[in-house]
Design a protein around this motif. Sequence first.
Motif, short mmCIF file in Angstrom:
data_model
loop_
_atom_site.label_atom_id
_atom_site.label_comp_id
_atom_site.label_asym_id
_atom_site.label_seq_id
_atom_site.Cartn_x
_atom_site.Cartn_y
_atom_site.Cartn_z
N LEU A 318 -7.41 21.85 -2.19
CA LEU A 318 -6.07 21.89 -2.81
C LEU A 318 -5.50 20.51 -3.11
N GLY A 319 -6.16 19.46 -2.62
CA GLY A 319 -5.68 18.10 -2.89
C GLY A 319 -4.35 17.79 -2.23
N VAL A 320 -4.17 18.25 -0.98
CA VAL A 320 -2.89 18.00 -0.29
C VAL A 320 -3.16 17.40 1.10
N ASP A 321 -2.10 16.87 1.71
CA ASP A 321 -2.23 16.36 3.08
C ASP A 321 -1.88 17.50 4.07
N HIS A 322 -1.86 17.16 5.36
CA HIS A 322 -1.60 18.19 6.38
C HIS A 322 -0.27 18.88 6.15
N VAL A 323 0.77 18.08 5.87
CA VAL A 323 2.10 18.67 5.67
C VAL A 323 2.10 19.56 4.44
N GLY A 324 1.44 19.09 3.38
CA GLY A 324 1.37 19.87 2.14
C GLY A 324 0.66 21.20 2.35
N LEU A 325 -0.41 21.18 3.14
CA LEU A 325 -1.14 22.43 3.39
C LEU A 325 -0.25 23.42 4.14
N SER A 326 0.49 22.93 5.12
CA SER A 326 1.38 23.81 5.88
C SER A 326 2.44 24.42 4.97
N LYS A 327 3.02 23.57 4.13
CA LYS A 327 4.07 24.09 3.22
C LYS A 327 3.51 25.17 2.33
N LEU A 328 2.34 24.93 1.77
CA LEU A 328 1.72 25.94 0.89
C LEU A 328 1.47 27.23 1.68
N ALA A 329 0.87 27.10 2.85
CA ALA A 329 0.50 28.30 3.63
C ALA A 329 1.73 29.13 3.98
N LEU A 330 2.82 28.43 4.30
CA LEU A 330 4.04 29.16 4.68
C LEU A 330 4.78 29.71 3.46
N GLY A 331 4.29 29.36 2.26
CA GLY A 331 4.90 29.86 1.03
C GLY A 331 4.28 31.14 0.52
N ALA A 332 3.25 31.66 1.19
CA ALA A 332 2.63 32.94 0.79
C ALA A 332 2.89 33.97 1.89
N PRO A 333 2.84 35.26 1.54
CA PRO A 333 3.14 36.28 2.56
C PRO A 333 1.98 36.48 3.55
N ALA A 334 2.30 37.11 4.69
CA ALA A 334 1.26 37.43 5.68
C ALA A 334 0.18 38.27 5.01
N GLY A 335 -1.06 37.88 5.24
CA GLY A 335 -2.17 38.61 4.63
C GLY A 335 -2.52 38.09 3.24
N ALA A 336 -1.76 37.11 2.74
CA ALA A 336 -2.06 36.44 1.46
C ALA A 336 -2.36 37.44 0.35
N ASP A 337 -1.59 38.54 0.33
CA ASP A 337 -1.78 39.58 -0.71
C ASP A 337 -3.25 39.96 -0.85
N GLY A 338 -3.93 40.09 0.29
CA GLY A 338 -5.30 40.60 0.28
C GLY A 338 -6.38 39.53 0.17
N LEU A 339 -6.00 38.26 0.04
CA LEU A 339 -7.02 37.20 -0.02
C LEU A 339 -7.42 36.83 1.42
N VAL A 340 -8.72 36.89 1.70
CA VAL A 340 -9.22 36.63 3.06
C VAL A 340 -10.29 35.56 3.01
N LEU A 341 -10.17 34.56 3.87
CA LEU A 341 -11.26 33.58 4.02
C LEU A 341 -12.02 33.88 5.30
N VAL A 342 -13.31 34.15 5.15
CA VAL A 342 -14.19 34.18 6.34
C VAL A 342 -14.71 32.75 6.45
N PRO A 343 -14.30 32.02 7.51
CA PRO A 343 -14.42 30.55 7.48
C PRO A 343 -15.71 29.99 8.08
N TYR A 344 -16.84 30.61 7.81
CA TYR A 344 -18.08 30.16 8.45
C TYR A 344 -18.68 28.98 7.69
N LEU A 345 -17.88 27.93 7.50
CA LEU A 345 -18.29 26.81 6.65
C LEU A 345 -19.45 26.03 7.23
N GLU A 346 -19.58 26.03 8.55
CA GLU A 346 -20.69 25.29 9.20
C GLU A 346 -21.67 26.25 9.85
#
Length: 486
Positions: A318-346
Amino acid sequence: MSGILVAGVDSSTQSCKVVVRDAETGALVRSGSASHPDGTEVHPDAWWDAFTVAAAAAGGLGADSGVAAIAVGGQQHGMVLLDADGEVLRPALLWNDTRSGESAAALVDELGAAAWAEAVGSVPVASLTVTKLRWVADHEPDLVGRIAAVALPHDWLTWRIAGYGPRSQGLEPDLGALTTDRSDASGTGYWGLDAYRRDLLARGLRVDEATAERIVLPRVVGPGEAAGTTQGSETVPAGIVLGAGAGDNAGAALGLGMSAGDVAISIGTSGVVSAVADRPSADASGLVNGFADATGRYLLLGVTLNASRVLDAARSILGVDHVGLSKLALGAPAGADGLVLVPYLEGERTPNRPDATGSFHGLRLANATPEHVARASVEGMLCGLADGLDALVAQGAEVGRLLLIGGGARSEAVRQLAPSVFGRPVEVPPPGEYVADGAARQAAWALAGAAEPPVWTGGDGGPTLTFDGEPTPVVREQYAAVRDLG
Ligand SMILES: Nc1ncnc2c1ncn2[C@@H]1O[C@H](COP(=O)(O)OP(=O)(O)O)[C@@H](O)[C@H]1O
Ligand SMILES: O=C(CO)[C@@H](O)[C@H](O)COP(=O)(O)O
């Protein structure tokens, strides 16, 4: 203040942190840190270099520093192989190096999951040291005959701080001076919670037991015991008392002063859900590791490979810092309208999917926004930890308080969303280096020679914050529906 100081070190995956505290009150006097290189294969010399920089930033440990004792907490499981001259035989394979996934599966096939859990408290996964030894036996067999000692990151760094090291660097390679403690030994896969299991070391390395007997394993120093005193080097003067040190999670438990009912949720490189216990555990499902703690008790752990770096990856997308990521995350509803990340990146360890990758599910035009991606990233990471908490509860862990620690606990979005995902209030102790603090407390304990760790009252970090929120079961439900799809 007593004027006598102790130092605690956290040699973690991403960095080395050093705290210097008053031995009597525990008040923080100085601190410093330095980065570790990226990667899951690291030459231990990088840990020493980072330690020297962090120690200097913390005012140094010289004769005039007032530091009388030191102990090291460290990332668990990393495989450090030494030859008879104390030379590192190959870069250490870290806990988050998943190349030994097939070796882990083979070891489980050979003995059975229940037998491993009974023997060492854990079912082998790629993180455990014994699986890394098997990987070396199968992929770098020429090294096996040259292995004179096997150590863990905190063992090796303690040995270097004591003044020992490779002959090529002009140091005394006394392998018999290597030490560890119960907590870190319990993460090797060849320690049976009161003694080494040479048969399992032999199995890991595909050698006979007589050969395994000749390999030096660090002496297991008891809780509160001193591992020795320093010999003297450019960085650390002679005569400083060495505490036993600990695996980082046991160090954090000691630093937090965890007791029955306390569950720590650490969001560092690893995501760790842990609770102290009076009895060892043996979870044949492999979800919970039954380790030892740093006080003579036990530590139940559910560990994921994907925690703070999921947030780092989301920031990078997203090209943001820690504060920016928090602001974005808190700007969407719980459950992100059905968008789910399974975070097995490693890949993942809990559940055991060393070769998995991460994936977004449920992407639609309506939720294709930075806010939804940020929300799904925080929620996906927390769901992995919530699964770990369930696994601990299934093993009988008592859940009173949830304590959120580690670098990721500094995120406002994590703090605010965690209670809704876990369905319980969450306490956030003041930001601090709890692993290094635990090590410092061990150092003070060893210095005092007392039966119990010192009770420290010199709190310095500010208040513990409590976060609460309406439970949002939909977040975990939609995560559970896609988690196993790959
Ligand atoms: N304000 C913040 N919000 C979210 N993550 C953070 C914040 N500050 C630091 N971090 C993350 O914390 C991680 C380091 O945490 P730490 O507990 O020291 O990890 P480790 O013990 O594995 O080395 C890094 O991935 C970093 O990006
Ligand atoms: O593998 C485990 C515990 O079993 C990890 O918790 C490591 O001990 C690394 O910790 P961090 O560096 O992420 O704090």
